[in-house]
Design an enzyme around this catalytic site. Structure first.
Site, PDB file in Angstrom:
ATOM      1  N   CYS A   1      46.727   4.120  56.133  1.00 24.13           N
ATOM      2  CA  CYS A   1      46.378   5.504  56.439  1.00 24.13           C
ATOM      3  C   CYS A   1      44.887   5.534  56.690  1.00 24.13           C
ATOM      4  O   CYS A   1      44.178   4.576  56.425  1.00 24.13           O
ATOM      5  CB  CYS A   1      46.707   6.409  55.260  1.00 24.13           C
ATOM      6  SG  CYS A   1      48.432   6.346  54.772  1.00 24.13           S
TER       7      CYS A   1
ATOM      8  N   ARG B   1      45.280   3.844  62.432  1.00 22.71           N
ATOM      9  CA  ARG B   1      45.647   3.325  61.106  1.00 22.71           C
ATOM     10  C   ARG B   1      46.985   3.884  60.607  1.00 22.71           C
ATOM     11  O   ARG B   1      47.552   3.393  59.626  1.00 22.71           O
ATOM     12  CB  ARG B   1      44.560   3.677  60.092  1.00 22.71           C
ATOM     13  CG  ARG B   1      43.211   3.094  60.411  1.00 22.71           C
ATOM     14  CD  ARG B   1      42.189   3.548  59.403  1.00 22.71           C
ATOM     15  NE  ARG B   1      42.474   2.999  58.091  1.00 22.71           N
ATOM     16  CZ  ARG B   1      42.023   1.838  57.648  1.00 22.71           C
ATOM     17  NH1 ARG B   1      41.251   1.096  58.417  1.00 22.71           N
ATOM     18  NH2 ARG B   1      42.318   1.411  56.449  1.00 22.71           N
TER      19      ARG B   1
ATOM     20  N   TRP C   1      50.539   6.902  57.471  1.00 24.53           N
ATOM     21  CA  TRP C   1      51.636   5.997  57.811  1.00 24.53           C
ATOM     22  C   TRP C   1      52.518   5.984  56.578  1.00 24.53           C
ATOM     23  O   TRP C   1      52.135   5.472  55.532  1.00 24.53           O
ATOM     24  CB  TRP C   1      51.090   4.605  58.110  1.00 24.53           C
ATOM     25  CG  TRP C   1      52.134   3.628  58.603  1.00 24.53           C
ATOM     26  CD1 TRP C   1      52.502   3.413  59.897  1.00 24.53           C
ATOM     27  CD2 TRP C   1      52.922   2.727  57.810  1.00 24.53           C
ATOM     28  NE1 TRP C   1      53.473   2.447  59.961  1.00 24.53           N
ATOM     29  CE2 TRP C   1      53.755   2.011  58.697  1.00 24.53           C
ATOM     30  CE3 TRP C   1      53.016   2.468  56.452  1.00 24.53           C
ATOM     31  CZ2 TRP C   1      54.653   1.048  58.271  1.00 24.53           C
ATOM     32  CZ3 TRP C   1      53.930   1.507  56.014  1.00 24.53           C
ATOM     33  CH2 TRP C   1      54.728   0.801  56.927  1.00 24.53           C
TER      34      TRP C   1
ATOM     35  N   ASN D   1      44.494   6.668  50.657  1.00 25.63           N
ATOM     36  CA  ASN D   1      44.986   5.532  51.424  1.00 25.63           C
ATOM     37  C   ASN D   1      45.298   4.423  50.428  1.00 25.63           C
ATOM     38  O   ASN D   1      44.412   4.033  49.671  1.00 25.63           O
ATOM     39  CB  ASN D   1      43.923   5.064  52.416  1.00 25.63           C
ATOM     40  CG  ASN D   1      44.305   3.760  53.092  1.00 25.63           C
ATOM     41  OD1 ASN D   1      45.488   3.472  53.266  1.00 25.63           O
ATOM     42  ND2 ASN D   1      43.318   2.977  53.473  1.00 25.63           N
ATOM     43  N   GLY D   2      46.532   3.934  50.422  1.00 28.58           N
ATOM     44  CA  GLY D   2      46.900   2.871  49.484  1.00 28.58           C
ATOM     45  C   GLY D   2      48.229   3.181  48.844  1.00 28.58           C
ATOM     46  O   GLY D   2      48.998   4.010  49.345  1.00 28.58           O
TER      47      GLY D   2
ATOM     48  N   GLU E   1      52.939 -15.841  69.789  1.00 27.99           N
ATOM     49  CA  GLU E   1      52.107 -14.638  69.915  1.00 27.99           C
ATOM     50  C   GLU E   1      52.516 -13.824  71.151  1.00 27.99           C
ATOM     51  O   GLU E   1      52.533 -12.588  71.126  1.00 27.99           O
ATOM     52  CB  GLU E   1      50.626 -15.041  69.988  1.00 27.99           C
ATOM     53  CG  GLU E   1      49.645 -13.936  70.352  1.00 27.99           C
ATOM     54  CD  GLU E   1      49.564 -12.790  69.340  1.00 27.99           C
ATOM     55  OE1 GLU E   1      50.212 -12.847  68.283  1.00 27.99           O
ATOM     56  OE2 GLU E   1      48.860 -11.808  69.648  1.00 27.99           O
TER      57      GLU E   1
ATOM     58  N   LYS F   1      53.595  -9.936  70.984  1.00 25.80           N
ATOM     59  CA  LYS F   1      52.900  -8.907  71.773  1.00 25.80           C
ATOM     60  C   LYS F   1      53.914  -8.070  72.539  1.00 25.80           C
ATOM     61  O   LYS F   1      53.851  -6.850  72.573  1.00 25.80           O
ATOM     62  CB  LYS F   1      51.958  -9.627  72.743  1.00 25.80           C
ATOM     63  CG  LYS F   1      50.621  -9.113  72.990  1.00 25.80           C
ATOM     64  CD  LYS F   1      49.582  -9.112  71.922  1.00 25.80           C
ATOM     65  CE  LYS F   1      49.986  -8.721  70.571  1.00 25.80           C
ATOM     66  NZ  LYS F   1      49.090  -8.983  69.495  1.00 25.80           N
TER      67      LYS F   1
ATOM     68  N   GLU G   1      56.171  -5.819  70.117  1.00 31.01           N
ATOM     69  CA  GLU G   1      55.557  -4.731  69.351  1.00 31.01           C
ATOM     70  C   GLU G   1      55.114  -3.556  70.216  1.00 31.01           C
ATOM     71  O   GLU G   1      55.083  -2.439  69.729  1.00 31.01           O
ATOM     72  CB  GLU G   1      54.426  -5.226  68.452  1.00 31.01           C
ATOM     73  CG  GLU G   1      53.163  -5.629  69.148  1.00 31.01           C
ATOM     74  CD  GLU G   1      52.073  -6.076  68.166  1.00 31.01           C
ATOM     75  OE1 GLU G   1      51.970  -5.535  67.066  1.00 31.01           O
ATOM     76  OE2 GLU G   1      51.304  -6.968  68.553  1.00 31.01           O
TER      77      GLU G   1
ATOM     78  N   HIS H   1      69.702 -26.743  70.358  1.00 36.42           N
ATOM     79  CA  HIS H   1      70.283 -26.766  69.005  1.00 36.42           C
ATOM     80  C   HIS H   1      70.847 -25.398  68.623  1.00 36.42           C
ATOM     81  O   HIS H   1      71.071 -25.136  67.448  1.00 36.42           O
ATOM     82  CB  HIS H   1      69.232 -27.232  67.992  1.00 36.42           C
ATOM     83  CG  HIS H   1      68.756 -28.618  68.264  1.00 36.42           C
ATOM     84  ND1 HIS H   1      69.533 -29.730  68.040  1.00 36.42           N
ATOM     85  CD2 HIS H   1      67.602 -29.074  68.821  1.00 36.42           C
ATOM     86  CE1 HIS H   1      68.876 -30.815  68.407  1.00 36.42           C
ATOM     87  NE2 HIS H   1      67.701 -30.445  68.895  1.00 36.42           N
TER      88      HIS H   1
ATOM     89  N   LYS I   1      47.626  -0.216  62.209  1.00 33.86           N
ATOM     90  CA  LYS I   1      46.675  -1.291  62.505  1.00 33.86           C
ATOM     91  C   LYS I   1      46.407  -2.190  61.304  1.00 33.86           C
ATOM     92  O   LYS I   1      46.434  -3.402  61.422  1.00 33.86           O
ATOM     93  CB  LYS I   1      45.368  -0.666  62.998  1.00 33.86           C
ATOM     94  CG  LYS I   1      44.305  -1.678  63.398  1.00 33.86           C
ATOM     95  CD  LYS I   1      44.661  -2.373  64.677  1.00 33.86           C
ATOM     96  CE  LYS I   1      43.627  -3.390  65.107  1.00 33.86           C
ATOM     97  NZ  LYS I   1      44.183  -4.308  66.113  1.00 33.86           N
TER      98      LYS I   1
END
Ligand code: M6R
Length: 606
Positions: free
Chosen positions: A2, A27, A75, A101-102, A479, A483, A486, A502, A601
């Site tokens: 947040c 965030r 968030w 935040n937390g 990566e 990308k 997301e 396989h 983020k």
């Protein structure tokens, strides 16, 4: 996950808070709110959704007059993203408002205790216990109430608090969540990130864990957890305010992709002098290198993939075994780490909860720890024995781009530096030439691929995308797939090309797109075989390779190019066309590129 912001001064607080929240929106962005104090009364406005909704509901702040306030962008962790669960939370007596935040880990027992004492809860959040505890402990002295409240909390928290008994004053409390004070003239601020402060002031104080601040318009006082006042250093934020703006680009992500030549240059250039790799910040590491028997790299998400890419250069140049571990796994695995292990922790934000926990776990086992971090003054930076900063500048888009490439650039330089001090590095001048050329090569990789928007139009509606590669190419494929998924929400997975047969090859059917990374000459023939295998089962292959690679060029359906570069150092180049492809696919799909759904983020929760 947040963002919080606070202001006290002579301006109307609400527009300043809204502006700060817009800068922090990356965030977390599922709900938001502000509390503004006018005289001795606190007014609160909260919304579900984005800051834009909050601007509309408050008429750009006009509806909440007053020159002191706090704000929050959320968030959701505890409780759905609703107006009731949005912050600020108000005490039952209406005298205190809190943003947080937390995560408060012991909130259930505190909640039960407070309910038994007669407190009424309006939300499902863990945060609400904080405001009720403050009300309970307030006996005319806020400092005392905050200390008593903090002593009851377990978990992580950056808090902003206002009290109607103290007009014009805001409080900021930090424990394991970032919090920075902005020092202005006749006005002062706090925020989760300097990006919310730099348009007002470049003078900042980084609060440490256990500290809290009492902030008035013309003074800032910082105290430790026992209430003793402490002197804090005022730091200058060096980057320009424009660094946190879009600069004419449609999205931060595109801007940050384009900034990569400059970001990698800013990271590499100060560390190369007269053909030598120089890390002034690592001089005290040198005597320990002889004892290093193993290197463990730990991180999350893209930072973990940066570690996967950097491993090859470290092992090749230093001849030390390198393990790359997800921080969320390592922390619970009782890892075989001791004084002979050098642990490299990678984090753009420096605030990722699992990464911090893994770092602490490794320290407790006696390992030496080196952090590669972008955000100055962050928790990871303050915990590690040594910190190397990536000078990428602020990264706003949730999907990392320049954060990732600068991390790998540091790993390359670190590999050369360690190898040199172990007496293993040959031809350092040639290697530093290669490193210094990376920014140029990244620019070439951007310029060589004008067809990416057209490729995005071709592939954007695919059901799934497979990324394949071997060795260094495989590390980049991981990566590339992250990308893509997301930001475009297109199902994308990376596979070591040799592993296809396989199992995964069973998924290949007519017109299935396969993105094949073929930039490593030593295993090119092998990847070519895998391309032929999937093509013969109907796949359409988009190959990423060099123009001169005739075999791949002739067999692939579509092509992306990079300039020729030593595969040991190619990851930072190879990823760039894949970042652009993901960006354009997401754009075709109408996605919210800078703020993808369900993400934030900095992931400050487990
Ligand atoms: O701030 P960090 O580098 O520690 O973040 C780690 C991951 O959360 C981050 O890389 C994440 O995977 C990004 N969204 C990827 O683009």
């Amino acid at each position: 996950m947040c963002g919080i912001v606070g202001y006290t001064g002579t301006q109307e607080a609400a527009p300043v808070l809204l502006d700060g929240l817009k800068k922090l929106e990356y965030r977390g962005y599922d709900s938001a709110g502000i509390a503004v104090m006018e005289g001795r009364s606190i007014a609160i406005c909260k919304v579900k959704g984005r800051i834009a909704n909050l601007c509309e509901k408050t008429k750009d702040g006009e509806a909440l007059p007053g020159t002191t306030g706090i704000g929050h962008t959320r968030w959701a962790t505890h409780g759905a993203p609703t107006e009731e669960n949005a912050h600020p939370h108000l005490s039952n007596d209406g005298r205190f408002a809190v943003v947080h935040n937390g995560i408060i880990e012991n909130y259930m027992s505190l909640r039960d205790e407070l309910i038994r004492s007669g407190y009424r809860f309006e939300s499902e959040t863990d945060t609400e216990v904080i405001v009720h505890l403050i009300e309970r402990y307030y006996k005319g002295n806020m400092r005392d109430a905050l200390i008593k409240t903090s002593n009851r909390l377990q978990g992580s928290y950056a808090l902003g608090v206002i009290c109607s008994e103290e007009p014009g004053r805001i409080y900021a409390v930090r424990e394991a969540s970032p919090l920075i004070l902005g020092i202005g003239v006749g006005e002062n601020f706090f925020a989760s990130d300097v990006t919310a402060l730099v348009s007002h002031t470049r003078s900042v104080i980084y609060l440490e864990d256990g500290e809290f601040a009492e902030i008035d318009a013309d003074s800032v006082r910082v105290f430790d957890g026992a209430g003793q006042e402490i002197r804090k250093k005022i730091s200058r934020v060096l980057w320009d305010v424009r660094a946190a703006e879009k600069g004419g680009h449609e999205h931060f992500m595109l801007k940050e992709i384009m900034e990569q030549p400059g970001a990698v240059r800013a990271t590499v250039a100060p560390r190369i002098r007269n053909g030598e790799v120089v890390f002034e910040e690592l001089e005290t590491l040198i005597p320990h290198l002889e004892n290093v028997r193993k290197i463990v790299i730990t991180a999350c998400g893209s930072a973990y993939y940066a570690g996967c890419a950097g491993k090859y250069a470290l092992e090749r140049l230093c001849r030390i075994p390198v393990e790359v571990e997800l921080a969320s796994e390592l922390r619970y695995s009782d890892p075989l780490i001791d004084e002979g292990t050098l642990v490299i922790v990678i984090s753009q934000s420096g605030e990722t909860a699992d990464t911090i926990a893994a770092l602490k776990e490794c320290r407790s086992k006696g390992a030496k720890t080196l952090a590669i971090v972008n955000v100055v003054g962050s928790t990871v930076a303050s915990l590690a024995d040594w910190t190397v900063y990536t000078w990428a500048g602020p990264e706003i888009a949730v999907a990392t781009t320049k954060g990732y490439t600068t991390q790998i650039a540091v790993l390359y330089m670190l590999a050369a530096y360690i190898a040199k001090h172990l007496g293993l590095l040959q031809n350092e001048a040639a290697l530093t030439d290669t490193l210094q050329a990376l920014p140029r090569r990244i620019q070439q990789a951007i310029d060589m691929n004008p067809s990416i928007p057209a490729l995005a139009r071709k592939y954007h509606a695919s059901k799934a995308l497979f990324f394949i590669g071997r060795n260094t190419d495989y590390a980049v494929a991981l990566e590339g797939a992250l990308k893509m998924k997301e930001i475009s929400y297109l199902h994308s997975e990376a596979y070591a090309a040799g592993e296809l047969k396989h199992g995964t090859i069973a998924l290949i059917e007519e017109h299935q797109p396969v993105i094949a990374l073929c930039c490593n000459a030593s295993i090119m023939e092998k990847t070519l075989s895998n391309i032929v295998e999937v093509k013969s089962r109907g796949a359409e292959v988009l190959a990423l390779t060099f123009r001169s690679n005739r075999q791949i060029v002739s067999v692939a359906d579509d092509l992306l190019f990079i300039p020729p570069v030593d595969p040991l150092f190619s990851a930072v180049i190879e990823i760039v066309p894949l970042q652009l492809l993901a960006y354009h696919v997401a754009r075709e799909n109408g996605c919210d590129i800078d703020k993808p759904k369900n993400l934030a983020k900095s992931v400050t929760v487990e």
